[in-house]
Design a protein around this motif. Structure first.
Motif, PDB file in Angstrom:
ATOM      1  N   MET A 214       0.824  -1.262   0.057  1.00  9.74           N
ATOM      2  CA  MET A 214       0.025  -0.008   0.104  1.00  9.74           C
ATOM      3  C   MET A 214       0.911   1.166   0.005  1.00  9.74           C
ATOM      4  N   ASP A 215       0.323   2.268  -0.530  1.00  9.90           N
ATOM      5  CA  ASP A 215       1.161   3.479  -0.717  1.00  9.90           C
ATOM      6  C   ASP A 215       1.049   4.329   0.638  1.00  9.90           C
ATOM      7  N   LEU A 216       2.240   4.523   1.113  1.00 10.45           N
ATOM      8  CA  LEU A 216       2.676   5.016   2.511  1.00 10.45           C
ATOM      9  C   LEU A 216       1.768   6.495   2.842  1.00 10.45           C
ATOM     10  N   PHE A 217       1.855   7.365   1.598  1.00 14.23           N
ATOM     11  CA  PHE A 217       1.228   8.458   1.900  1.00 14.23           C
ATOM     12  C   PHE A 217      -0.353   8.449   1.731  1.00 14.23           C
ATOM     13  N   GLN A 218      -0.791   7.706   1.204  1.00 21.05           N
ATOM     14  CA  GLN A 218      -2.242   7.438   0.871  1.00 21.05           C
ATOM     15  C   GLN A 218      -2.548   6.784   2.395  1.00 21.05           C
ATOM     16  N   SER A 219      -2.011   5.779   2.799  1.00 13.72           N
ATOM     17  CA  SER A 219      -2.396   5.414   4.137  1.00 13.72           C
ATOM     18  C   SER A 219      -2.287   6.351   5.125  1.00 13.72           C
ATOM     19  N   MET A 220      -1.295   7.332   5.163  1.00 12.51           N
ATOM     20  CA  MET A 220      -1.109   8.227   6.292  1.00 12.51           C
ATOM     21  C   MET A 220      -2.343   9.361   6.092  1.00 12.51           C
ATOM     22  N   GLY A 221      -2.762   9.613   4.796  1.00 15.32           N
ATOM     23  CA  GLY A 221      -3.827  10.385   4.427  1.00 15.32           C
ATOM     24  C   GLY A 221      -5.114   9.749   5.038  1.00 15.32           C
ATOM     25  N   VAL A 222      -5.390   8.579   4.885  1.00 18.27           N
ATOM     26  CA  VAL A 222      -6.536   7.934   5.386  1.00 18.27           C
ATOM     27  C   VAL A 222      -6.540   8.029   7.013  1.00 18.27           C
ATOM     28  N   TYR A 223      -5.256   7.837   7.512  1.00 19.02           N
ATOM     29  CA  TYR A 223      -5.231   7.824   8.903  1.00 19.02           C
ATOM     30  C   TYR A 223      -5.799   9.208   9.411  1.00 19.02           C
ATOM     31  N   VAL A 224      -5.257  10.205   8.868  1.00 18.38           N
ATOM     32  CA  VAL A 224      -5.601  11.678   9.405  1.00 18.38           C
ATOM     33  C   VAL A 224      -7.115  11.862   9.212  1.00 18.38           C
ATOM     34  N   LYS A 225      -7.830  11.290   8.057  1.00 19.08           N
ATOM     35  CA  LYS A 225      -9.193  11.544   7.986  1.00 19.08           C
ATOM     36  C   LYS A 225      -9.941  10.756   9.021  1.00 19.08           C
ATOM     37  N   VAL A 226      -9.514   9.506   9.466  1.00 22.84           N
ATOM     38  CA  VAL A 226     -10.168   8.792  10.716  1.00 22.84           C
ATOM     39  C   VAL A 226      -9.987   9.639  11.691  1.00 22.84           C
ATOM     40  N   VAL A 227      -8.858  10.268  11.950  1.00 20.88           N
ATOM     41  CA  VAL A 227      -8.543  10.919  13.208  1.00 20.88           C
ATOM     42  C   VAL A 227      -9.611  12.313  13.239  1.00 20.88           C
TER      43      VAL A 227
ATOM     44  N   ARG B 180      -9.239   0.464  18.485  1.00 19.99           N
ATOM     45  CA  ARG B 180     -10.796   0.301  18.026  1.00 19.99           C
ATOM     46  C   ARG B 180     -11.587  -0.527  18.840  1.00 19.99           C
ATOM     47  N   THR B 181     -12.851  -0.138  18.959  1.00 22.63           N
ATOM     48  CA  THR B 181     -13.930  -1.170  19.790  1.00 22.63           C
ATOM     49  C   THR B 181     -14.911  -1.176  18.693  1.00 22.63           C
ATOM     50  N   THR B 182     -15.983  -1.760  18.891  1.00 23.42           N
ATOM     51  CA  THR B 182     -17.373  -1.671  17.971  1.00 23.42           C
ATOM     52  C   THR B 182     -17.892  -0.417  17.900  1.00 23.42           C
ATOM     53  N   ARG B 183     -17.758   0.432  19.060  1.00 22.39           N
ATOM     54  CA  ARG B 183     -18.727   1.433  19.206  1.00 22.39           C
ATOM     55  C   ARG B 183     -17.688   2.906  18.787  1.00 22.39           C
ATOM     56  N   GLN B 184     -16.139   2.877  19.200  1.00 24.60           N
ATOM     57  CA  GLN B 184     -15.723   4.157  18.991  1.00 24.60           C
ATOM     58  C   GLN B 184     -14.286   3.718  18.672  1.00 24.60           C
ATOM     59  N   ILE B 185     -13.567   4.900  18.385  1.00 24.34           N
ATOM     60  CA  ILE B 185     -12.161   4.818  18.029  1.00 24.34           C
ATOM     61  C   ILE B 185     -11.458   5.844  18.869  1.00 24.34           C
ATOM     62  N   SER B 186     -10.206   5.486  19.382  1.00 22.10           N
ATOM     63  CA  SER B 186      -9.474   6.606  20.219  1.00 22.10           C
ATOM     64  C   SER B 186      -8.027   6.465  19.812  1.00 22.10           C
TER      65      SER B 186
END
Length: 64
Positions: free
Chosen positions: A1-14, A51-57
């Motif tokens: 997987m592309d590192l920069f795309q993965s980092m972008g996805v991580y930022v969006k999740v946060v 990660r849990t089924t209800r939230q991400i922290s």
């Protein structure tokens, strides 16, 4: 997987606080979002999100 795309996805999740919302913003499935997060965590060797089924922290490493 592309590192920069993965980092972008991580930022969006946060930013959105949700894998589903991040998937919509990135125009990909929630499965792909999860794949990007796992790949990024494996590459860095740390857990970024709790990660849990209800939230991400953020973990301490994820916040850093």
């Amino acid at each position: 997987m592309d590192l920069f795309q993965s980092m972008g996805v991580y930022v969006k999740v946060v930013e959105t606080g949700s894998m589903t919302a991040a998937a919509a913003k990135c125009e990909m499935s929630t499965t792909m979002v999860g794949n990007h997060l796992r790949a990024l965590e494996q590459r860095l060797g740390v857990q970024l999100l709790q990660r849990t089924t209800r939230q991400i922290s953020l973990t301490l490493d994820g916040a850093a």
